[in-house]
Scaffold this motif. Structure first.
Motif, PDB file in Angstrom:
ATOM      1  N   PRO A 105     115.634 127.566  27.211  1.00  0.00           N
ATOM      2  CA  PRO A 105     114.692 127.538  26.066  1.00  0.00           C
ATOM      3  C   PRO A 105     115.202 128.377  24.972  1.00  0.00           C
ATOM      4  CG  PRO A 105     113.523 127.808  28.217  1.00  0.00           C
ATOM      5  CD  PRO A 105     115.083 127.929  28.463  1.00  0.00           C
ATOM      6  N   ALA A 106     115.452 127.993  23.655  1.00  0.00           N
ATOM      7  CA  ALA A 106     116.230 128.516  22.923  1.00  0.00           C
ATOM      8  C   ALA A 106     115.130 129.502  22.120  1.00  0.00           C
ATOM      9  CB  ALA A 106     116.334 127.509  21.445  1.00  0.00           C
ATOM     10  N   LEU A 107     115.635 130.604  21.781  1.00  0.00           N
ATOM     11  CA  LEU A 107     114.925 131.763  21.089  1.00  0.00           C
ATOM     12  C   LEU A 107     114.894 131.804  19.700  1.00  0.00           C
ATOM     13  CD1 LEU A 107     113.229 134.534  21.335  1.00  0.00           C
ATOM     14  CD2 LEU A 107     115.382 135.671  21.394  1.00  0.00           C
ATOM     15  N   ALA A 108     114.021 131.210  18.894  1.00  0.00           N
ATOM     16  CA  ALA A 108     114.496 130.862  17.404  1.00  0.00           C
ATOM     17  C   ALA A 108     113.060 131.406  16.481  1.00  0.00           C
ATOM     18  CB  ALA A 108     114.924 129.688  17.270  1.00  0.00           C
ATOM     19  N   ASN A 109     113.285 131.182  15.249  1.00  0.00           N
ATOM     20  CA  ASN A 109     112.256 131.176  14.260  1.00  0.00           C
ATOM     21  C   ASN A 109     111.778 129.803  13.851  1.00  0.00           C
ATOM     22  OD1 ASN A 109     111.762 131.352  10.973  1.00  0.00           O
ATOM     23  ND2 ASN A 109     110.729 132.796  12.021  1.00  0.00           N
ATOM     24  N   THR A 110     112.562 128.786  13.869  1.00  0.00           N
ATOM     25  CA  THR A 110     112.002 127.569  13.526  1.00  0.00           C
ATOM     26  C   THR A 110     112.665 126.313  14.429  1.00  0.00           C
ATOM     27  OG1 THR A 110     112.274 128.117  11.249  1.00  0.00           O
ATOM     28  CG2 THR A 110     112.216 125.703  11.544  1.00  0.00           C
ATOM     29  N   PHE A 111     111.689 125.339  14.830  1.00  0.00           N
ATOM     30  CA  PHE A 111     112.128 124.579  15.855  1.00  0.00           C
ATOM     31  C   PHE A 111     111.754 123.063  15.287  1.00  0.00           C
ATOM     32  CE2 PHE A 111     111.182 128.409  18.183  1.00  0.00           C
ATOM     33  CZ  PHE A 111     111.847 128.349  19.105  1.00  0.00           C
ATOM     34  N   THR A 112     112.489 122.199  15.616  1.00  0.00           N
ATOM     35  CA  THR A 112     112.282 120.789  15.243  1.00  0.00           C
ATOM     36  C   THR A 112     112.401 119.724  16.670  1.00  0.00           C
ATOM     37  OG1 THR A 112     114.511 120.169  14.405  1.00  0.00           O
ATOM     38  CG2 THR A 112     112.954 120.939  12.659  1.00  0.00           C
ATOM     39  N   PHE A 113     111.607 118.936  16.709  1.00  0.00           N
ATOM     40  CA  PHE A 113     111.839 117.801  17.758  1.00  0.00           C
ATOM     41  C   PHE A 113     111.569 116.675  17.070  1.00  0.00           C
ATOM     42  CE2 PHE A 113     110.726 115.835  21.590  1.00  0.00           C
ATOM     43  CZ  PHE A 113     111.580 116.422  22.625  1.00  0.00           C
ATOM     44  N   SER A 114     112.105 115.628  17.165  1.00  0.00           N
ATOM     45  CA  SER A 114     111.803 114.251  16.804  1.00  0.00           C
ATOM     46  C   SER A 114     111.980 113.130  17.752  1.00  0.00           C
ATOM     47  CB  SER A 114     113.235 113.826  15.739  1.00  0.00           C
ATOM     48  OG  SER A 114     113.074 114.641  14.701  1.00  0.00           O
ATOM     49  N   MET A 115     111.087 112.171  17.548  1.00  0.00           N
ATOM     50  CA  MET A 115     110.909 111.152  18.812  1.00  0.00           C
ATOM     51  C   MET A 115     110.671 109.757  17.981  1.00  0.00           C
ATOM     52  SD  MET A 115     107.908 113.265  20.924  1.00  0.00           S
ATOM     53  CE  MET A 115     107.252 113.981  19.469  1.00  0.00           C
ATOM     54  N   ASP A 116     111.047 108.921  18.636  1.00  0.00           N
ATOM     55  CA  ASP A 116     110.538 107.494  18.363  1.00  0.00           C
ATOM     56  C   ASP A 116     109.410 106.991  19.035  1.00  0.00           C
ATOM     57  OD1 ASP A 116     112.769 106.703  16.623  1.00  0.00           O
ATOM     58  OD2 ASP A 116     113.984 105.927  17.906  1.00  0.00           O
ATOM     59  N   VAL A 117     108.457 106.564  18.152  1.00  0.00           N
ATOM     60  CA  VAL A 117     107.328 106.033  18.605  1.00  0.00           C
ATOM     61  C   VAL A 117     107.349 104.859  18.542  1.00  0.00           C
ATOM     62  CG1 VAL A 117     104.545 106.050  18.377  1.00  0.00           C
ATOM     63  CG2 VAL A 117     105.962 108.195  17.702  1.00  0.00           C
ATOM     64  N   VAL A 118     107.158 104.116  20.078  1.00  0.00           N
ATOM     65  CA  VAL A 118     107.360 102.654  20.040  1.00  0.00           C
ATOM     66  C   VAL A 118     106.192 101.894  20.840  1.00  0.00           C
ATOM     67  CG1 VAL A 118     108.947 100.888  21.105  1.00  0.00           C
ATOM     68  CG2 VAL A 118     109.575 103.373  20.618  1.00  0.00           C
ATOM     69  N   PRO A 119     105.263 101.197  20.099  1.00  0.00           N
ATOM     70  CA  PRO A 119     104.101 100.351  20.576  1.00  0.00           C
ATOM     71  C   PRO A 119     104.615  99.289  21.265  1.00  0.00           C
ATOM     72  CG  PRO A 119     103.768 100.789  18.176  1.00  0.00           C
ATOM     73  CD  PRO A 119     105.302 101.289  18.512  1.00  0.00           C
ATOM     74  N   GLN A 120     104.028  98.615  22.131  1.00  0.00           N
ATOM     75  CA  GLN A 120     104.094  97.125  22.537  1.00  0.00           C
ATOM     76  C   GLN A 120     102.715  97.016  22.947  1.00  0.00           C
ATOM     77  OE1 GLN A 120     105.834  97.204  26.656  1.00  0.00           O
ATOM     78  NE2 GLN A 120     106.849  99.092  26.003  1.00  0.00           N
ATOM     79  N   LEU A 121     102.757  95.388  22.468  1.00  0.00           N
ATOM     80  CA  LEU A 121     101.394  94.709  22.784  1.00  0.00           C
ATOM     81  C   LEU A 121     101.471  93.753  23.887  1.00  0.00           C
ATOM     82  CD1 LEU A 121     101.055  93.924  18.850  1.00  0.00           C
ATOM     83  CD2 LEU A 121     100.003  95.717  19.930  1.00  0.00           C
ATOM     84  N   ASN A 122     100.346  93.490  24.246  1.00  0.00           N
ATOM     85  CA  ASN A 122     100.199  92.660  25.654  1.00  0.00           C
ATOM     86  C   ASN A 122     100.488  91.342  25.253  1.00  0.00           C
ATOM     87  OD1 ASN A 122      99.246  91.781  28.388  1.00  0.00           O
ATOM     88  ND2 ASN A 122      97.354  92.911  28.046  1.00  0.00           N
ATOM     89  N   ASN A 123     100.629  90.400  26.191  1.00  0.00           N
ATOM     90  CA  ASN A 123     100.888  89.016  25.927  1.00  0.00           C
ATOM     91  C   ASN A 123      99.921  88.369  25.295  1.00  0.00           C
ATOM     92  OD1 ASN A 123      99.140  87.477  28.110  1.00  0.00           O
ATOM     93  ND2 ASN A 123     100.371  88.894  29.365  1.00  0.00           N
ATOM     94  N   SER A 124     100.172  87.298  24.612  1.00  0.00           N
ATOM     95  CA  SER A 124      99.221  86.541  23.586  1.00  0.00           C
ATOM     96  C   SER A 124      97.977  86.146  24.311  1.00  0.00           C
ATOM     97  CB  SER A 124      99.799  85.505  22.948  1.00  0.00           C
ATOM     98  OG  SER A 124     100.452  84.753  24.084  1.00  0.00           O
ATOM     99  N   SER A 125      97.891  85.932  25.640  1.00  0.00           N
ATOM    100  CA  SER A 125      96.749  85.391  26.203  1.00  0.00           C
ATOM    101  C   SER A 125      95.834  86.199  26.714  1.00  0.00           C
ATOM    102  CB  SER A 125      97.166  84.527  27.642  1.00  0.00           C
ATOM    103  OG  SER A 125      97.691  85.527  28.735  1.00  0.00           O
ATOM    104  N   ALA A 126      96.223  87.588  26.568  1.00  0.00           N
ATOM    105  CA  ALA A 126      95.286  88.698  26.829  1.00  0.00           C
ATOM    106  C   ALA A 126      94.477  89.040  25.636  1.00  0.00           C
ATOM    107  CB  ALA A 126      96.033  89.847  27.548  1.00  0.00           C
ATOM    108  N   ILE A 127      95.061  88.641  24.666  1.00  0.00           N
ATOM    109  CA  ILE A 127      94.636  89.217  23.233  1.00  0.00           C
ATOM    110  C   ILE A 127      93.940  87.841  22.562  1.00  0.00           C
ATOM    111  CG2 ILE A 127      95.091  90.102  20.871  1.00  0.00           C
ATOM    112  CD1 ILE A 127      97.447  91.589  22.175  1.00  0.00           C
ATOM    113  N   THR A 128      92.666  87.883  22.016  1.00  0.00           N
ATOM    114  CA  THR A 128      91.810  86.722  21.382  1.00  0.00           C
ATOM    115  C   THR A 128      92.498  86.609  20.061  1.00  0.00           C
ATOM    116  OG1 THR A 128      89.607  86.276  20.781  1.00  0.00           O
ATOM    117  CG2 THR A 128      90.245  88.547  20.320  1.00  0.00           C
ATOM    118  N   ASN A 129      92.699  85.093  19.846  1.00  0.00           N
ATOM    119  CA  ASN A 129      92.896  84.794  18.445  1.00  0.00           C
ATOM    120  C   ASN A 129      91.715  84.003  17.691  1.00  0.00           C
ATOM    121  OD1 ASN A 129      92.221  82.432  19.656  1.00  0.00           O
ATOM    122  ND2 ASN A 129      94.381  81.297  19.602  1.00  0.00           N
ATOM    123  N   THR A 130      90.805  84.598  18.067  1.00  0.00           N
ATOM    124  CA  THR A 130      89.452  84.030  17.139  1.00  0.00           C
ATOM    125  C   THR A 130      88.923  84.994  16.129  1.00  0.00           C
ATOM    126  OG1 THR A 130      87.982  84.826  18.822  1.00  0.00           O
ATOM    127  CG2 THR A 130      88.600  82.735  19.254  1.00  0.00           C
TER     128      THR A 130
END
Length: 232
Positions: A191-216
């Motif tokens: 674990p780094a001992l420091a004054n400033t830290f940064t941590f970057s992440m990719d946020v990746v959504p995914q949607l359910n198949n089309s039959s599970a989501i209404t189109n009305t």
């Protein structure tokens, strides 16, 4: 005669003293304050309100989850000048009942969007009552005092969030596991001992198949990862 004159003077003096005491006034100087421990602040640089906008129902896959384009966020911790510390963070799902495992993203061999422990809920369909999908968070880089950490971070599975021994390193493509503590590693994988830290992440959504989501009707989706940062 002398005795009488002295007695009169003494009586006069006593009267003056009594008059002065009866009309005395007072005022106070009040001293107070608060001594605080050295402080650090955490924030998402550039914001963390991510919006994928309008997505056509026709673009959803009928057979599998539809993975959306990743968006990157950066968690930054800045401490007071002259203060160095170690940090760790964890994240909880604000809507865990709607979380569902989907497909592995980014073509890695490491679990992420396909693991129910590594995904966050984004809500339910109001018509079909099916889960809308998930989002996963995949670390991409970290740094401490401007030094890029080559191994990104260490992690530990703990329910108390007090652990200081981070002996496990994450791998490329690793999806963040909910409620797991993570820390930024130094060049020696500690674990780094420091004054400033940064941590970057990719946020990746995914949607359910089309039959599970209404189109009305329109179906909004949203989810929240609640981040907590501690110092040790």
């Amino acid at each position: 005669m002398r005795f009488s004159r002295l007695s009169t003077l003494a009586a006069a003096l006593c009267a003056c003293a009594t008059f002065s005491t009866a009309h005395a006034q007072s005022a106070n100087v009040n001293v107070q304050g608060v001594i605080t421990p050295p402080a650090c602040s955490a924030q998402f640089v550039g914001g963390a309100d991510l919006d994928w906008g309008v997505i056509s129902h026709n673009s959803l896959s009928a057979a599998t989850m539809t993975v959306l384009t990743p968006k990157n966020v950066t968690l930054q911790t800045q401490c007071e000048e002259g203060l160095t510390t170690r940090m760790a963070f964890w994240a909880a799902d604000a809507n865990p009942a709607s979380a569902m495992a989907g497909v592995r993203v980014q073509g890695t061999s490491t679990a992420n969007g396909d693991d129910v422990n590594r995904v966050f809920g984004i809500g339910m369909d109001p018509v079909t009552n099916q889960k809308l999908g998930n989002f996963t968070m995949i670390p991409t880089s970290s740094s401490y005092d401007g030094t890029v950490s080559s191994t990104y971070f260490g992690w530990v599975n703990t329910s108390t969030h007090t652990e200081t021994n981070f002996t496990r390193a994450a791998f490329d493509g690793y999806g963040y596991q909910k409620n797991t503590d993570m820390t930024v590693y130094d060049t020696n994988s500690n674990p780094a001992l420091a004054n400033t830290f940064t941590f970057s992440m990719d946020v990746v959504p995914q949607l359910n198949n089309s039959s599970a989501i209404t189109n009305t009707q329109e179906v909004p989706f949203s989810g929240t990862a609640q981040f907590y940062v501690r110092y040790f």
